[in-house]
Write a protein that holds these residues in place. Structure first.
Motif, PDB file in Angstrom:
ATOM      1  N   HIS A   1       0.827  -1.222   0.319  1.00  0.00           N
ATOM      2  CA  HIS A   1       0.225  -0.059  -0.077  1.00  0.00           C
ATOM      3  C   HIS A   1       0.919   1.615  -0.242  1.00  0.00           C
TER       4      HIS A   1
ATOM      5  N   VAL B   1      -1.941  12.686   9.622  1.00  0.00           N
ATOM      6  CA  VAL B   1      -1.753  13.408   7.495  1.00  0.00           C
ATOM      7  C   VAL B   1      -3.355  12.789   6.681  1.00  0.00           C
TER       8      VAL B   1
ATOM      9  N   THR C   1      -3.545   6.894  -2.562  1.00  0.00           N
ATOM     10  CA  THR C   1      -2.454   6.458  -3.989  1.00  0.00           C
ATOM     11  C   THR C   1      -2.302   7.212  -5.343  1.00  0.00           C
TER      12      THR C   1
ATOM     13  N   PRO D   1       2.041   9.266  -1.750  1.00  0.00           N
ATOM     14  CA  PRO D   1      -0.090   9.318  -1.833  1.00  0.00           C
ATOM     15  C   PRO D   1      -0.215  10.762  -0.245  1.00  0.00           C
TER      16      PRO D   1
ATOM     17  N   ASP E   1     -13.299  13.136  -1.157  1.00  0.00           N
ATOM     18  CA  ASP E   1     -13.266  13.195  -0.575  1.00  0.00           C
ATOM     19  C   ASP E   1     -13.853  14.678   0.616  1.00  0.00           C
TER      20      ASP E   1
ATOM     21  N   LYS F   1     -17.521   9.406  -2.444  1.00  0.00           N
ATOM     22  CA  LYS F   1     -16.806   8.572  -3.497  1.00  0.00           C
ATOM     23  C   LYS F   1     -17.633   7.206  -2.920  1.00  0.00           C
TER      24      LYS F   1
ATOM     25  N   LYS G   1     -13.500   2.099   3.668  1.00  0.00           N
ATOM     26  CA  LYS G   1     -12.259   1.451   4.459  1.00  0.00           C
ATOM     27  C   LYS G   1     -12.281   1.068   5.221  1.00  0.00           C
TER      28      LYS G   1
HETATM   29  O1  4UV Z   1      -6.228   5.041  -1.421  1.00  0.00           O
HETATM   30  P1  4UV Z   1      -5.753   4.866  -0.987  1.00  0.00           P
HETATM   31  O2  4UV Z   1      -6.028   3.462   0.255  1.00  0.00           O
HETATM   32  O3  4UV Z   1      -4.877   5.888   0.378  1.00  0.00           O
HETATM   33  C1  4UV Z   1      -4.388   5.965   1.169  1.00  0.00           C
HETATM   34  C2  4UV Z   1      -2.776   6.782   1.857  1.00  0.00           C
HETATM   35  C3  4UV Z   1      -3.015   6.940   3.097  1.00  0.00           C
HETATM   36  C4  4UV Z   1      -1.350   7.567   3.807  1.00  0.00           C
HETATM   37  C5  4UV Z   1      -1.787   7.900   5.047  1.00  0.00           C
HETATM   38  C6  4UV Z   1      -0.359   8.366   5.313  1.00  0.00           C
HETATM   39  C7  4UV Z   1       0.433   9.122   4.802  1.00  0.00           C
HETATM   40  O4  4UV Z   1       1.729   9.486   4.988  1.00  0.00           O
HETATM   41  C8  4UV Z   1       0.441   8.786   3.209  1.00  0.00           C
HETATM   42  O5  4UV Z   1       1.147   8.465   2.959  1.00  0.00           O
HETATM   43  C9  4UV Z   1      -0.720   7.659   2.947  1.00  0.00           C
HETATM   44  O6  4UV Z   1      -5.225   5.678   1.863  1.00  0.00           O
HETATM   45  O7  4UV Z   1      -7.171   5.421  -0.134  1.00  0.00           O
HETATM   46  C10 4UV Z   1      -7.088   6.731  -0.036  1.00  0.00           C
HETATM   47  C11 4UV Z   1      -8.213   7.506   0.821  1.00  0.00           C
HETATM   48  O8  4UV Z   1      -8.298   7.312   2.017  1.00  0.00           O
HETATM   49  C12 4UV Z   1      -8.884   8.077   2.996  1.00  0.00           C
HETATM   50  C13 4UV Z   1      -9.550   9.083   1.755  1.00  0.00           C
HETATM   51  O9  4UV Z   1     -10.886   8.682   2.209  1.00  0.00           O
HETATM   52  C14 4UV Z   1      -8.420   9.044   0.951  1.00  0.00           C
HETATM   53  O10 4UV Z   1      -9.530   9.565  -0.546  1.00  0.00           O
HETATM   54  N1  4UV Z   1      -8.134   9.080   4.309  1.00  0.00           N
HETATM   55  C15 4UV Z   1      -6.599   8.964   4.116  1.00  0.00           C
HETATM   56  N2  4UV Z   1      -6.241   9.404   5.206  1.00  0.00           N
HETATM   57  C16 4UV Z   1      -6.722   9.765   5.570  1.00  0.00           C
HETATM   58  C17 4UV Z   1      -8.861   9.741   4.926  1.00  0.00           C
HETATM   59  C18 4UV Z   1      -7.412  10.334   6.819  1.00  0.00           C
HETATM   60  N3  4UV Z   1      -6.162  11.111   7.652  1.00  0.00           N
HETATM   61  N4  4UV Z   1      -8.838  11.022   7.540  1.00  0.00           N
HETATM   62  C19 4UV Z   1      -9.392  10.603   6.871  1.00  0.00           C
HETATM   63  N5  4UV Z   1      -9.779   9.513   5.830  1.00  0.00           N
END
Ligand code: 4UV
Length: 533
Positions: free
Chosen positions: A233, A328, A332, A336, A412, A429, A433
């Motif tokens: 990931h 943070v 993706t 990220p 988001d 979207k 999760k």
């Molecule tokens: O594509 P993805 O699976 O990517 C992630 C990436 C997360 C991170 C977190 C900390 C880091 O330092 C880093 O480099 C990468 O999860 O999913 C993206 C979606 O996850 C939710 C949101 O809906 C994004 O579109 N999401 C991610 N971080 C948060 C979050 C957050 N802090 N609070 C709420 N939702």
């Protein structure tokens, strides 16, 4: 013309090298780090030093070239975190190849689907996944199949490391800005799996440069770092693996989550930094095991991938004695990161942070697309050097996600305050999760529709304190079938992260809009009302 509300990073711009590929950039200091431990497997103690890493990358790259692997070829990796994971990444990248990371919990069918989408012809699996990898090979007729460890009938990855390294030759024609190097999998913003996200060398180098800006930086020394989040990931891959190795940290990696091994290793290796996801805060807040170990070395945690409850973060901060807990935000498609809490801020913990350097953000009205001022909720959009090149062979999805002005639409719902701190409040979207892992509702819906006793279906995320969300299905039946049979049907076909842990409800009709779109909000409301009774 209406006023544009665009928030630029409050931080000074950082320099982003555009002439280096990720092998040159991230491994640049390995000679200098020499005999320092780079990565240790917490279960077995197996350790690679920086010198060994450098040597193995060379040997692996040489062996791959001898085996015919060349620039533009795609190598898939289907393994939990393993000390040699970066060996493959950098060997492939140096040759000009592309790495496609696969969730180690995927079933053979899920791996086949991802590899077909990316056209990967080479696979490295962990020995625990060897049986699935052999099935994949039989279906896709791979050009190369290797495993970490020993497994009868499959070539061990160690045979590549026995090469003398003489044939290793970093490709001089890599164009870091345009050439793709990493293909992580993402379901994107509509819930229908988009397959592979194209990240270039430059995207990854940019995101590293952004996350080490002094005001936000993740690691401020080379002290030990927890590498529990999966390398497949993007969070584990870039923020832990690539960033950690570039700064010379000692990464402690785990094949799986075992509570005692996890806590024991913090004490043993004196881990200082821990990038986490919300379920790990729940664990640290609740488990009595915390009292058994000396966790005083642990100083800083960061949390992303899903919303972190403020009270929960405070409970963990006090219980473990942390000096920094911050959120943070990443995706993706953003290599990220786009937002991070500042190191100095202790009072904004409900926020996902400020915009990282060299990046702009805006919040747009979901009906009109107009950018909104402070405290108004809308879709979060990002523009910066970390925005992906696009979805592989899916121009339509790419154009829907990145608009003509280069803004990536995150899917988001967020707002920002007068100090430029952003708060994510909801998801536009359809993505679910589960413990920070992506579950695409459309994928489960398509699977459930293959069951002859299911006439119609809608899958949503049921809110859950420990996991964030649990996939659940609303089903219209066309024959005799029980809730348990539906749950078991899903279990038989997908990996455990996609199980219908949120349960099943039967309906007479799935609410849909005139255009046939499932009205998920109505279903979510129904769940909220039934749980608040
Ligand atoms: O594509 P993805 O699976 O990517 C992630 C990436 C997360 C991170 C977190 C900390 C880091 O330092 C880093 O480099 C990468 O999860 O999913 C993206 C979606 O996850 C939710 C949101 O809906 C994004 O579109 N999401 C991610 N971080 C948060 C979050 C957050 N802090 N609070 C709420 N939702």
């Amino acid at each position: 013309m209406a006023e544009e509300h665009i928030i630029s990073s409050p931080l000074s711009n950082v320099f982003i090298p555009s002439h280096l590929n990720i092998y040159q950039f991230f491994c640049e200091n390995f000679d200098q780090y020499g005999d320092k431990p780079a990565i240790t497997d917490a279960h077995s103690g197996l350790t690679l030093t920086y010198k060994m890493l450098k040597q193995q990358i060379r040997q692996c790259g040489s062996a791959l070239r001898r085996a015919g692997f060349k620039k533009g070829d795609i190598f898939a990796i289907y393994s939990p975190n393993h000390p040699q994971y970066p060996v493959l990444i950098f060997a492939v990248a140096a040759i000009g190849g592309i790495v496609s990371t696969i969730n180690p919990l995927f079933t053979a069918e899920e791996v086949i689907q991802q590899m077909k989408l990316s056209s990967a012809k080479y696979l490295l699996a962990h020995s625990s996944n060897a049986a699935n990898a052999i099935k994949v090979d039989k279906t896709l007729n791979l050009r190369g199949l290797y495993v970490f460890g020993e497994e009868k009938g499959v070539t061990s990855f160690d045979t590549l490391i026995q090469d003398d390294g003489a044939f290793f030759k970093p490709d001089a024609t890599i164009d870091p800005i345009n050439d793709v190097v990493m293909l992580p999998y993402s379901s994107g913003t509509t819930g229908i799996p988009k397959g592979s996200v194209m990240l270039t060398h430059y995207n990854l180098i940019a995101n590293f440069a952004q996350l080490i800006h002094p005001d936000v930086k993740v690691f401020d020394s080379d002290a030990p770092v927890l590498a529990l989040l999966p390398f497949f990931h993007i969070y584990g891959l870039v923020v832990i693996l690539l960033a950690g190795l570039r700064v010379g940290a000692h990464l402690i990696s785990y094949l799986r989550f075992e509570p005692e091994v996890f806590l024991q290793s913090i004490e043993k290796y004196k881990i200082k930094y821990a990038p986490l996801v919300p379920p790990l805060y729940v664990f640290l807040a609740k488990t009595p095991l915390v009292e058994k170990y000396d966790l005083s070395s642990l100083q800083e945690t960061m949390c992303g991938a899903a919303p972190l409850d403020y009270d929960l973060s405070q409970t963990v901060r006090k219980r473990v004695g942390l000096s920094l807990v911050r959120q943070v935000y990443g995706m993706t498609e953003l290599s990220p990161l786009s937002h991070m809490g500042k190191r100095s801020d202790k009072d904004k913990l409900g926020a996902i942070g400020i915009v990282v350097p060299n990046t702009k953000a805006k919040v747009v009205d979901i009906e009109t697309g107009r950018s909104l001022p402070e405290h108004q909720r809308g879709e979060l959009c990002i523009r910066g050097p970390q925005v992906m090149k696009g979805y592989l062979r899916n121009k339509e999805a790419t154009d829907r996600t990145i608009d003509k002005d280069g803004w990536l639409h995150t899917g988001d719902i967020a707002y920002y305050d007068k100090d430029g701190y952003f708060y994510v409040v909801d998801r536009l979207k359809e993505l679910i999760k589960y413990k920070g892992h992506q579950v695409a509702p459309a994928e489960l819906e398509a699977l459930l529709l293959t069951n002859p006793k299911v006439a119609d279906v809608a899958v949503i995320g049921r809110p859950d304190d420990d996991a964030g969300e649990l996939p659940m299905a609303f089903i219209v039946r066309s024959g005799e079938i029980t809730k348990q049979e539906i749950i078991d049907f899903v279990k038989d076909n997908v990996n455990p992260q996609k199980y219908l842990r949120g349960g099943v409800e039967f309906l007479d009709i799935i609410p849909k809009s005139a255009s046939g779109k499932i009205l998920r909000n109505q279903l979510r409301k129904r769940i909220k009302e039934s749980t608040s009774l």
